[in-house]
Design a protein around this motif. Structure first.
Motif, PDB file in Angstrom:
ATOM      1  N   SER A  80      43.159   6.454  21.544  1.00 33.18           N
ATOM      2  CA  SER A  80      43.910   6.188  22.774  1.00 33.18           C
ATOM      3  C   SER A  80      45.401   6.222  22.464  1.00 33.18           C
ATOM      4  CB  SER A  80      43.522   4.824  23.334  1.00 33.18           C
ATOM      5  OG  SER A  80      43.938   3.789  22.447  1.00 33.18           O
ATOM      6  N   ASP A  81      46.210   6.233  23.514  1.00 36.99           N
ATOM      7  CA  ASP A  81      47.661   6.249  23.306  1.00 36.99           C
ATOM      8  C   ASP A  81      48.118   5.025  22.520  1.00 36.99           C
ATOM      9  OD1 ASP A  81      47.910   8.636  24.595  1.00 36.99           O
ATOM     10  OD2 ASP A  81      48.438   7.760  26.543  1.00 36.99           O
ATOM     11  N   LEU A  82      47.570   3.867  22.830  1.00 32.68           N
ATOM     12  CA  LEU A  82      47.977   2.640  22.143  1.00 32.68           C
ATOM     13  C   LEU A  82      47.556   2.688  20.680  1.00 32.68           C
ATOM     14  CD1 LEU A  82      49.159  -0.174  22.042  1.00 32.68           C
ATOM     15  CD2 LEU A  82      46.976  -1.061  22.944  1.00 32.68           C
ATOM     16  N   GLN A  83      46.342   3.149  20.403  1.00 29.28           N
ATOM     17  CA  GLN A  83      45.896   3.230  19.012  1.00 29.28           C
ATOM     18  C   GLN A  83      46.754   4.205  18.208  1.00 29.28           C
ATOM     19  OE1 GLN A  83      41.752   4.229  19.735  1.00 29.28           O
ATOM     20  NE2 GLN A  83      41.079   2.164  19.155  1.00 29.28           N
ATOM     21  N   LEU A  84      47.090   5.330  18.801  1.00 31.06           N
ATOM     22  CA  LEU A  84      47.940   6.296  18.112  1.00 31.06           C
ATOM     23  C   LEU A  84      49.332   5.714  17.870  1.00 31.06           C
ATOM     24  CD1 LEU A  84      48.179   9.105  16.930  1.00 31.06           C
ATOM     25  CD2 LEU A  84      48.775   9.972  19.200  1.00 31.06           C
ATOM     26  N   ALA A  85      49.862   4.972  18.856  1.00 35.55           N
ATOM     27  CA  ALA A  85      51.178   4.347  18.697  1.00 35.55           C
ATOM     28  C   ALA A  85      51.160   3.320  17.565  1.00 35.55           C
ATOM     29  CB  ALA A  85      51.606   3.696  20.007  1.00 35.55           C
ATOM     30  N   LEU A  86      50.108   2.512  17.492  1.00 31.37           N
ATOM     31  CA  LEU A  86      50.004   1.516  16.418  1.00 31.37           C
ATOM     32  C   LEU A  86      49.837   2.180  15.056  1.00 31.37           C
ATOM     33  CD1 LEU A  86      47.665  -1.125  18.115  1.00 31.37           C
ATOM     34  CD2 LEU A  86      50.137  -1.313  17.734  1.00 31.37           C
ATOM     35  N   LEU A  87      49.070   3.268  15.019  1.00 37.48           N
ATOM     36  CA  LEU A  87      48.864   3.971  13.753  1.00 37.48           C
ATOM     37  C   LEU A  87      50.170   4.577  13.253  1.00 37.48           C
ATOM     38  CD1 LEU A  87      46.616   4.764  11.743  1.00 37.48           C
ATOM     39  CD2 LEU A  87      46.375   6.906  13.007  1.00 37.48           C
ATOM     40  N   ILE A  88      50.943   5.176  14.160  1.00 36.27           N
ATOM     41  CA  ILE A  88      52.252   5.720  13.775  1.00 36.27           C
ATOM     42  C   ILE A  88      53.173   4.601  13.306  1.00 36.27           C
ATOM     43  CG2 ILE A  88      54.319   6.886  14.636  1.00 36.27           C
ATOM     44  CD1 ILE A  88      52.541   8.494  16.506  1.00 36.27           C
ATOM     45  N   SER A  89      53.161   3.466  13.995  1.00 35.68           N
ATOM     46  CA  SER A  89      54.010   2.337  13.605  1.00 35.68           C
ATOM     47  C   SER A  89      53.650   1.832  12.213  1.00 35.68           C
ATOM     48  CB  SER A  89      53.872   1.201  14.622  1.00 35.68           C
ATOM     49  OG  SER A  89      54.243   1.633  15.922  1.00 35.68           O
ATOM     50  N   ALA A  90      52.351   1.754  11.916  1.00 35.68           N
ATOM     51  CA  ALA A  90      51.921   1.293  10.599  1.00 35.68           C
ATOM     52  C   ALA A  90      52.318   2.286   9.515  1.00 35.68           C
ATOM     53  CB  ALA A  90      50.410   1.080  10.596  1.00 35.68           C
ATOM     54  N   ALA A  91      52.157   3.582   9.791  1.00 36.49           N
ATOM     55  CA  ALA A  91      52.531   4.607   8.815  1.00 36.49           C
ATOM     56  C   ALA A  91      54.038   4.620   8.584  1.00 36.49           C
ATOM     57  CB  ALA A  91      52.047   5.976   9.294  1.00 36.49           C
ATOM     58  N   ARG A  92      54.814   4.371   9.638  1.00 38.08           N
ATOM     59  CA  ARG A  92      56.269   4.291   9.497  1.00 38.08           C
ATOM     60  C   ARG A  92      56.664   3.135   8.593  1.00 38.08           C
ATOM     61  NH1 ARG A  92      60.059   6.163  13.163  1.00 38.08           N
ATOM     62  NH2 ARG A  92      61.053   4.119  13.035  1.00 38.08           N
TER      63      ARG A  92
ATOM     64  N   ARG B 230      58.611  12.614  18.070  1.00 38.11           N
ATOM     65  CA  ARG B 230      59.945  12.042  17.798  1.00 38.11           C
ATOM     66  C   ARG B 230      59.844  10.706  17.072  1.00 38.11           C
ATOM     67  NH1 ARG B 230      62.034  10.063  23.771  1.00 38.11           N
ATOM     68  NH2 ARG B 230      60.155  10.992  24.583  1.00 38.11           N
ATOM     69  N   TRP B 231      58.744   9.962  17.250  1.00 34.88           N
ATOM     70  CA  TRP B 231      58.560   8.724  16.506  1.00 34.88           C
ATOM     71  C   TRP B 231      58.370   9.012  15.000  1.00 34.88           C
ATOM     72  CZ3 TRP B 231      55.183   4.421  19.171  1.00 34.88           C
ATOM     73  CH2 TRP B 231      55.788   4.072  20.375  1.00 34.88           C
ATOM     74  N   CYS B 232      57.753  10.136  14.724  1.00 36.44           N
ATOM     75  CA  CYS B 232      57.549  10.498  13.323  1.00 36.44           C
ATOM     76  C   CYS B 232      58.816  11.105  12.709  1.00 36.44           C
ATOM     77  CB  CYS B 232      56.404  11.507  13.210  1.00 36.44           C
ATOM     78  SG  CYS B 232      54.819  10.933  13.834  1.00 36.44           S
TER      79      CYS B 232
END
Length: 387
Positions: A281-293, A381-383
Motif C-alpha cells: 500500500s502507499d503507507l507501507q511503501l512510504a514507511l519502507l522508504i523512510s526506514a531505508a533512508r 523524489r523521496w529516494c
C-alpha cells in the motif's frame, strides 16, 4: 621464479601438480614450506611459520628446534638447518671437535610464497632479500616460487632484492576461447580411467561411461548456457565446479548420472523480496522508504518504529502532503494506522526483527533497489534526496 596470472588461472594447481609429481619420484629428498602474504603479514610471522613447518617435516624434537629469539637469530637458525654440505664440511674441518664423518647431506627446501606481492610490502623486504640471497649464493639447496596476480610486482621489489632475483617468470592466462574453457572444465569433471582400473572392472566401466556422460552433458541446452554464462563473466572454472559439487551429491545407484538441470540449480539466484513491492500500500511503501533512508542517513543497520514514523512525518511535511487530498504522498496517516502497516511489512519479511529485548528491525531491501522500482513515480523524489 614468479608465477603470474589472474585469480582462477591455475597458479596454485600448477605448483601443487608439480610438487605432487616430484613427491612421487623424489619422496624424502625435499621439504615444502608454504607461506601466504595475507596470513604472514610481517617477516617475523613468516620466519616463525618457516621454522614451524620445517620442524614438523623434519620431525625435530623441542630441544632440537632452532631458538627464535629475534629476527637475526631466527635467520641464522634457518641457515644452519639449510646449510650446504660443502659449507658444513668446511665448518667441521675448521672446528676442533669436528665429527669423524663430515659428509652430511642437506635436504632441499621449496618455498611457495602465495600472494607474493604482499611480501613486497614488508619493511625492507628482509625475508625476500635473505631467501633470494641464499638461493643466489647457493648457501643452501632451496627454490623460491612466488605466486601473484600483479603483473608489475617486480617493480615493487627493492633494488637489492631485485638484483638477487633470477627474473624467471611464468605467465598463466585464462582460456581465450569457449572451447579452451571447456577443455579445462572437462579435465576437472572426468574420471581417471587408469586409476579406476585399480578398483576393479566395474569401476573402470563406470569411469568410461562417465566420460561419455560428460561429453553428452556438454551438448545439453542447460549446461551449455551455464558454460557460456561463466565464461562470459569470469572465465574461471570455480563456479562450475561449485555447481558440480551439489550435482554430484545426488549420485546414487538409481541415478548414476545427474541431469543437466542439477548443475544449473546451484547457481539459481536467491529469492528476492523486491517482487513484493508492487503489492504494498502507499503507507507501507512510504514507511519502507523512510526506514531505508534512515539506514543511510543515520549510518545504522537497525531502526525502530518511532524513528521510522518520525522520518515519515518529516518527509510528508517537506512535500506539503497535507495540502493534497489524493493519498500517496498527499496524506499523513496516524501512528495507530502506521503500526498496522509496519506489522504487515514484518509479516512479508521486508523488515526483519533483530533481537528480543529492544524492538528494532533491519530493512531487507536497499534504498537503491527501492528507487529503481519506483522510478518514474511520485515516490522517486523521496529516494533521490539521499542517493
Amino acid at each position: 621464479m614468479l608465477i603470474i596470472g589472474s585469480r582462477g588461472s591455475g597458479k596454485t594447481t600448477l605448483v601443487e601438480t608439480a610438487l605432487s609429481s616430484l613427491m612421487s619420484t623424489h619422496s624424502g629428498d625435499f621439504y615444502t614450506v608454504r607461506l601466504n602474504g595475507l596470513l604472514q603479514t610481517d617477516d617475523k610471522l613468516a620466519l616463525r611459520e618457516i621454522l614451524r613447518q620445517l620442524g614438523v617435516e623434519m620431525e625435530l624434537e623441542g630441544e632440537d628446534q632452532p631458538k627464535a629469539t629475534n629476527f637475526a637469530d631466527t635467520l641464522q637458525s634457518i641457515l644452519a638447518i639449510l646449510s650446504h654440505p660443502d659449507e658444513l664440511q668446511a665448518q667441521n674441518e675448521e672446528s676442533d671437535d669436528a665429527p669423524e664423518d663430515p659428509a652430511k647431506t642437506a635436504v632441499a627446501v621449496i618455498f611457495v610464497l602465495d600472494e607474493f606481492d604482499q611480501f613486497a610490502t614488508h619493511p625492507r623486504q628482509t625475508l625476500l632479500y635473505n631467501l633470494f640471497d641464499i638461493a643466489q649464493a647457493k648457501k643452501a639447496p632451496i627454490a623460491v616460487l612466488g605466486l601473484t596476480c600483479k603483473v608489475d610486482v617486480v617493480d615493487s621489489l627493492e633494488k637489492r632484492v631485485k638484483s638477487r632475483f633470477s627474473h624467471r617468470t611464468v605467465h598463466l592466462k585464462l582460456p581465450a576461447s569457449l572451447d579452451a574453457f571447456w577443455d579445462v572444465v572437462k579435465e576437472g569433471l572426468v574420471m581417471d580411467v587408469e586409476t579406476a582400473t585399480l578398483h576393479g572392472r566395474e569401476t573402470e566401466r563406470y569411469a568410461e561411461a562417465w566420460s561419455r556422460y560428460i561429453d553428452n552433458l556438454r551438448e545439453t541446452k542447460e549446461f551449455t548456457a551455464l558454460i557460456r554464462s561463466v565464461y562470459g563473466s569470469s572465465k574461471t572454472v570455480a563456479p562450475i565446479f561449485n555447481a558440480a559439487m551439489l550435482a554430484l551429491h545426488t549420485l546414487s545407484p538409481a541415478t548414476p548420472f545427474p541431469a543437466a538441470t542439477a548443475y544449473t540449480r546451484a547457481l539459481a539466484p536467491p529469492a528476492s523480496n523486491l517482487s513484493l513491492l508492487p503489492s504494498l500500500s502507499d503507507l507501507q511503501l512510504a514507511l519502507l522508504i523512510s526506514a531505508a533512508r534512515l539506514e543511510v542517513l543515520a549510518d545504522t543497520e537497525t531502526v525502530n518504529f518511532e524513528m521510522v514514523y518520525d522520518e515519515y512525518l518529516k518527509l510528508c511535511t517537506k512535500t506539503r502532503a497535507q495540502a493534497t487530498p489524493s493519498g500517496g504522498l498527499g496524506r499523513v496517516w496516524s501512528k495507530s494506522v502506521a503500526v498496522g502497516a509496519w506489522e504487515g511489512l514484518e509479516k512479508m519479511g521486508l523488515v526483519v526483527p533483530v533481537g528480543n529485548a529492544a524492538k528494532r528491525w533491519r530493512v531487507d531491501v536497499g534504498l537503491m533497489e527501492i528507487r529503481d522500482f519506483v522510478k518514474g513515480s511520485q515516490w522517486v523524489r523521496w529516494c533521490k534526496e539521499v542517493v
